[in-house]
Structure formats: structure tokens, C-alpha cells
Design a protein around this motif. Structure first.
Motif: not given
Lengths: 409, 309
Positions: A121-122, B175-177, B200-201, B241-243
Motif C-alpha cells: 500500500g505504501r 508478530a507478523t508486521c 503489506c497486509r 494504503g494503511v491498515m
């Protein structure tokens, strides 16, 4: 000082040969540049408007881009199938062509990295990855592992052939210990890039379709199917247009590798089908969606069965000695394997992981024109890299062998 | 052929090739077509592009970042928006319990949530999903996610199960970020730094409760729908584009108010409070009611319980 001058001269030689070619060559380059620029301009649209221009959603948040990424990591890993016979077992013909496999690995790595980048996204915040300046959540986040192994693999595949070719060009002696060491490293590295890419998915306990111990081994088997199959197709083409004499010996060796890997892949597919579908509980909803359709939703069903049939057909054609050694049929079988594995491991693996969502909603995904065009653009960039590398490598290898191959202008 | 002519020829051929490539690029631009979505990207000060992670900034840098944001929001939305940085209180760990006997599926919580948290509007981004299930079953895959709002609820033979972020003590999303853009605050709330997330999701894949939302576009946030009372880590306006996700209304609860979903619930089904306070209502529920947690087997240790009368 002398080394720097030599490296300069060597680079010049490479660059000169990369851009030498006839009408067909320039036509091919023109075609690839067209696709690449279309991809670039389409991506600018996506960047300006956001990822709403894709078919992705909160329900299915990864799609065509990540599917291509997964597939290409496998293609990159497959270079190891030439590296091992060439550097470790000193197979003569493998040694001559291993560099082409490494070039393919470089192109595939670059494409894989581009596919992840366009899925972000960024992407303007890519610097957040850098240690000290940013935050790098290693070892907890599997994506940081993937960043490390992919860039590492790219570097290995640039440096090892670069080192060897440089010494070949100047007829100086390359240190065999360095070559062996790096070749050995690249062997394990190739396995790791694909295993870690699988773990990216496997680590999600909330998504039972991915959370399977079989995912990583299946990734490897399918990688060692589609990668060498693609290499065979390139070799056959190079051979056919008489640019580079490959020798059928190595092609036949690769054909056997593809055949065995495909059979293992199919055995694992059957194991997965049985496990998921014999006692189909809530955990197998994604597999049901993929293979049979779920509650009237079945976008992927015809696609996955096309892939399975292609793989099955390729396996049969490759298993029988008579068809495998017929070069036209071999080419066809390899094309079937390349497409079949793409379906199975790309969309056939990524998308069903999201359907249904962890809280049971079914929401289907289809890529938009934006995704298709950007994907084509990235594939074209990979094609450009691969073509230009081949153009450079072939005269270099010819120089080494003292044979007179074409470098017509 | 003289040498000069040769060079001229070479140059001619080269320029033709370059022209050809240029034509290819131009044709590519034409083929790329337009998508029909509007592009409304806010103008940003340079500092915002280069600011550090929220937890890495010094108090002065945070102050600067907040001032910068407030300036941007003012010019973007033509409205004064306050961005608070209220820290977590000590000896506070937030927890939630929901009485599924009392929940009647009115979805007032969903509505209230979208009114205070400045999410993308039309279609509305919602943090809470209320599932309608047949009595006698508990299979989420058989649940209805889009039961009609016009039909009268509760429908006969149905019960309702609202799901939102469970603020796990062992959050797989954190943990996954890859860049630590999401983390667990000391009061137990999992937050996102919207200026650090790379989109990145990965976290979205990891969440077992489907509690995370992504800004696929620049949020559509009309001036009159904006809640100007915001917090850096919760409901300040986001960008594409952000969570983002439910924070148990951190901008309210850190000031001792109720989360909006609890305040809006007409049946009193929702119990929110401090898990470390033995006299809190939530502790009473956990000690005196038969409670359960969703997908407890995944070991994410949610701080969100369900119970019935």
C-alpha cells in the motif's frame, strides 16, 4: 588499479553485446518495452488512486500480484537444479549452461521483488525496513526473512557468475574453493527462499488451507517442476534459432528432473485432496471452495482443474521415455507444466486461503485490468533482464569455448 | 566507406532505435487506460514523509508530528481536529465481555463505531461485524453476515454474535508486521502507527477474527461526519494504503469514558473495563458467569469474552 580498469573493460564488453542484434532482436525488445511501459503507466494509476483499482478487498487481501510472486520465487529457486550438477558434480554440459540458469534466477528474483513492491500500500515507506533508521521486525516477522533471503539470493546469482566470467574473460584462474563454497551456499539458499516464502503463508494459524506442513514441500516440488521446465523451453528455443548450441544431454537430464518433481508434486496433491475432502469439516472449507465450489461460489473450480489436468498430462508425457525424448513433445509437456504449476501454486494457492474468511464470509476475487497490466509489465521487465543477460553471456561463453557463435548486428 | 560515414550511419541507426523505444513507451502509456476512481491525495509537509516510528520519537518530535498533522487536517478538511497522545494509565488492562443472550442484532454498536472513529464512508468501513446464527448451532461458516436491516430483529430462531478486534494478549498480527507498525500498548490495546505502516497486509492474513481493515483508497470523510476529538493511535483521519482497526475507542477509554459501541448498545449487552481492577464489572462477569472466547484454541489469548444469562 589494474583490476578496476579490467572490470571497466569487462563491463563495457558486456554492455556492448547486450545491445547488439538484428530485426528479430529489436522487435522482441520493442515488444517488451511496450509491455513494461504499459505496466509502469498503469501502476502510476494504481499509485495515485490507491489499491481500490485492484480486485482486492478486506476479505481477499492478496491476489494476482502475490500469486505471481510465489510462482517466481519457485522459478528462481530452480536454478539450483543446474548449479548442483555443474559445480558440485562437474557435469560438463551443465557447466556450460549453468550461467543461463543463474541469469533466469536473477530475472525471476527481480520480478518477485517487483511483485511484492506493487502489492504494498505504501511503497514510499520502503525505508522503514532499514535497520537503525527504521524498524526491522526480525526474526519475528516472516516477511523480513523473505526480504533477507530474496536479496541474498539475487546477490549470489549475480556475483558467482560475474566472478567466473570475469576470470574467463581474462583467462585468469578463478579460485575453485570460492566457486565451490558459493555454489554450496546457493544450493541451501535456493531451498530457503522457497521454504520461507511458503512459511509466509503457513504461519497463519487462522487460515487452515495454508496452515499445513505439506505447503513448503509442495512449494519445493512444484518449483523444481516449473523452473527446469522453463529452462528447457528457453534452451530448446536458443538451440532452435541456433544462437547457442546447448546439447540435448543436459536437456534430457533436466527433463528427468521435471518428470520426477512433477510426480512428487502430484502425489502430494492427492494426499492433500484426501486429507481435506474425505472428512470435510470446517477446516476444509477453502479446499472445498477451490476444488468443488462452496455454497454456489466456484470461480476457481474450472481454473484449478485446468491446472491439474495440465500437470497430469505433462507428467504422463514426461514419464514415457519415447515422448520425453521427442523434443517437440517435450517442449509441449514443459509448457503444460509451466502453466499448470502457475495455476496450482499462484491463484490456486493464494486465493482459496481467504475464502471463506476466518469468520466465515465468502467473498470472491477476480483481478482487474490494472492488476493484469501491471503484472504483464513486470513480466516484461523480467523478460528484458533475461534477454539482455543472455545476449551478454552467450558471446562470453563462446569466447571461453573458442567456438564461433553468432553475434550478428 | 569512410570512417566518418560509418560513424554517421551508426548514429543514425542508434537514433532510430531510441525513437523506436520511445514509441513503445508512448504506446504503453496509451494502452494503460484510466480506471475511473478519483485521486484525492492530501498535500503533505516534507517532515511527515520522514518522521520516525511513534515509539522512537522524542516527546518534542511527537509534539512536532502532532502539530504537523493538525495543520494538514485543517487544510485538508477545513476543520480543527485535535490529535491527543494520551498515554496508557498504569495498572490498567482493558477487557471486554459481551452477553449474547442480550444482544438482539440491532447493530447500533456498528453505527456508533463508524460515527466516532473517522472511518472511510460510503461504503462505510466497519470494525464490528454482527453475525446472525441459527439457534442450536455455532458454525461461523453458516452465519449470515448481511442479514437485512429492514427485517425485524431479533428474527425468530436466530441469535447474534458481534465480532470486533479481540485485543489479543498474544497478537499474531503484531508478530507478523515486518516494520513493527502495529504493537500492543501497555493497557493491552493493539494499535497501528498510520504514518509507519507500509501496507503489506501481513497482519490481515494473521488475524483469526478478521478484525483488520485496509484503506484501499483515500478515505472518503465528509467534513460534517468528522469527529474532531482524536488520538494519534486511534481515530485520527487515515490515508490510503494503511491498515486500521478497532482500538476499544482508545481516545475515549483512556479518558475514562466508555467505548462508543458499549455506550450505544440499547440492551446493555456489553461490559467493558479494567481487568486489573478486582472491583470492576468485567471482573465480576469473568468470575461469576460462564464465559468463553472465540477460537481460544489458537492461543492468541483474546481479551474479549462472550457469556450468556
Amino acid at each position: 588499479m589494474k583490476t578496476i580498469k579490467n572490470i571497466g573493460q569487462f563491463t563495457l564488453f558486456c554492455a556492448e553485446h547486450a545491445f547488439k542484434g538484428g530485426k528479430i532482436f529489436w522487435g522482441w525488445i520493442f515488444f517488451l518495452v511496450f509491455l513494461a511501459s504499459m505496466g509502469l503507466f498503469t501502476y502510476i494509476e494504481q499509485w495515485r488512486k490507491g489499491m481500490v483499482t485492484t480486485g482486492l478487498s478486506d476479505q481477499v487481501s492478496w491476489g494476482l500480484y502475490v500469486a505471481n510472486f510465489t510462482y517466481l520465487v519457485g522459478v528462481a529457486a530452480a536454478a539450483v537444479m543446474l548449479v548442483v550438477p555443474a559445480y558440485i558434480f562437474h557435469h560438463k554440459e551443465a557447466k556450460r549452461v549453468v550461467i543461463l540458469g543463474e541469469a533466469l534466477a536473477v530475472a525471476a528474483c527481480v520480478m518477485a521483488i517487483l511483485f511484492v513492491s506493487v502489492d504494498m500500500g505504501r511503497p514510499d515507506r520502503i525505508w522503514h525496513f532499514t535497520p537503525f533508521l527504521g524498524k526491522f521486525n526480525w526474526p519475528s516477522s516472516l516477511l523480513t526473512w523473505d526480504v533477507i533471503v530474496l536479496t541474498g539470493y539475487l546477490l549470489i546469482n549475480l556475483c558467482l557468475p560475474g566472478y567466473i566470467l570475469y576470470h574467463d574473460y581474462y583467462d585468469s584462474k578463478a579460485d575453485q574453493r570460492i566457486i565451490n563454497g558459493v555454489a554450496l551456499l546457493s544450493m541451501f539458499w535456493a531451498i530457503s527462499i522457497h521454504t520461507i516464502t511458503a512459511f509466509l503463508f503457513v504461519s497463519n494459524t487462522a487460515r487452515p488451507f495454508w496452515h499445513s506442513a505439506l505447503s513448503a514441500p509442495r512449494f519445493l516440488a512444484s518449483a523444481f517442476t516449473s523452473g527446469p521446465a522453463f529452462i528447457i523451453m528457453t534452451f530448446a528455443l536458443l538451440h532452435k534459432v541456433k544462437i547457442f548450441h546447448i546439447g540435448w544431454n543436459i536437456i534430457n537430464l533436466l527433463a528427468i528432473i521435471v518428470s520426477i518433481a512433477m510426480q512428487i508434486n502430484l502425489v502430494m496433491l492427492v494426499a492433500e485432496l484426501f486429507t481435506e475432502l474425505y472428512n470435510a469439516g470446517a477446516h476444509s472449507a477453502s479446499a472445498q471452495y477451490l476444488f468443488l465450489g462452496l455454497k454456489g461460489y466456484h470461480n476457481l473450480v474450472p481454473i484449478i482443474w485446468t491446472g491439474i489436468l495440465l500437470n497430469l498430462g505433462a507428467a504422463i508425457l514426461l514419464m514415457v521415455k519415447k515422448t520425453r525424448e521427442n523434443h517437440k513433445i517435450l517442449f509441449l509437456a514443459c509448457a503444460m507444466a509451466v502453466v499448470g504449476v502457475w495455476i496450482e501454486k499462484g491463484p490456486g494457492f493464494v486465493i482459496p486461503g481467504y475464502i471463506p474468511t476466518p469468520i466465515g464470509e465468502i467473498f470472491e476475487y477476480a483481478p482487474t485490468q490494472v492488476e493484469v497490466q501491471v503484472s504483464l509489465g513486470i513480466l516484461a521487465i523480467g523478460g528484458l533482464i533475461f534477454t539482455l543477460m543472455l545476449k551478454t553471456l552467450i558471446p562470453l561463453k563462446a569466447h571461453e569455448l573458442g567456438t564461433n557463435t553468432s553475434s550478428h548486428g | 566507406m569512410t570512417k566518418n560515414k560509418q560513424i554517421q550511419d551508426k548514429a543514425k541507426r542508434l537514433s532510430l532505435k531510441i525513437l523506436g523505444l520511445g514509441a513503445a513507451v508512448g504506446a504503453g502509456a496509451l494502452a494503460s487506460d484510466s480506471t475511473g476512481y478519483p485521486a484525492t491525495n492530501p498535500e503533505k509537509e516534507w517532515g511527515e514523509h520522514f518522521q520516525s516510528h511513534y515509539t522512537k520519537m522524542s516527546p518534542e518530535e511527537v509534539k512536532e508530528a502532532v502539530a504537523r498533522l493538525e495543520r494538514r487536517y485543517k487544510s485538508q478538511y477545513d476543520k480543527e481536529i485535535k490529535v491527543a497522545t494520551t498515554p496508557p494509565k498504569e495498572h490498567v488492562l482493558f477487557g471486554y465481555a459481551l452477553n449474547i443472550t442480550r444482544c438482539k442484532g440491532y447493530r447500533e454498536c456498528v453505527k456508533a463505531c463508524t460515527e466516532v472513529n473517522n472511518q472511510d464512508k460510503n461504503p462505510n468501513m466497519e470494525y464490528i461485524r454482527v453475525l446472525e446464527l441459527d439457534r442450536g448451532t455455532f458454525n461461523l461458516e453458516e452465519a449470515s453476515h448481511y442479514y437485512s436491516a429492514e427485517k425485524e430483529v431479533p428474527a425468530p430462531g436466530k441469535f447474534y454474535l458481534p465480532i470486533q478486534c479481540h485485543q489479543c494478549e498474544n497478537p499474531p498480527c503484531v508478530a507478523t508486521c515486518p516494520v513493527e507498525a502495529t504493537w500492543k500498548e501497555p493497557d493491552g490495546i493493539v494499535v497501528v502507527d498510520y504514518n509507519w505502516c507500509i501496507g503489506c497486509r501481513m497482519c490481515m492474513n494473521a488475524c483469526p477474527y478478521w478484525a483488520r481493515r485496509f484503506n484501499w483508497r483515500n478515505p472518503n470523510l465528509p467534513k460534517d461526519k468528522i469527529n474532531p476529538d482524536t488520538h494519534y493511535l486511534s481515530n485520527r483521519p487515515r490515508e490510503k494504503g494503511v491498515m486500521e482497526k478497532c482500538t476499544f475507542c482508545l481516545q475515549r477509554t483512556r479518558k475514562g469514558e466508555m467505548p462508543a459501541c458499549q455506550a450505544a448498545c440499547p440492551t446493555g449487552a456489553r461490559v467493558f473495563g479494567n481487568l486489573l481492577d478486582p472491583k470492576s464489572e468485567i471482573r465480576w462477569v469473568l468470575e461469576n458467569k460462564t464465559v468463553f472466547r472465540l477460537k481460544e484454541d489458537l492461543n492468541t489469548q483474546p481479551k474479549f469474552w462472550y457469556f450468556s444469562d
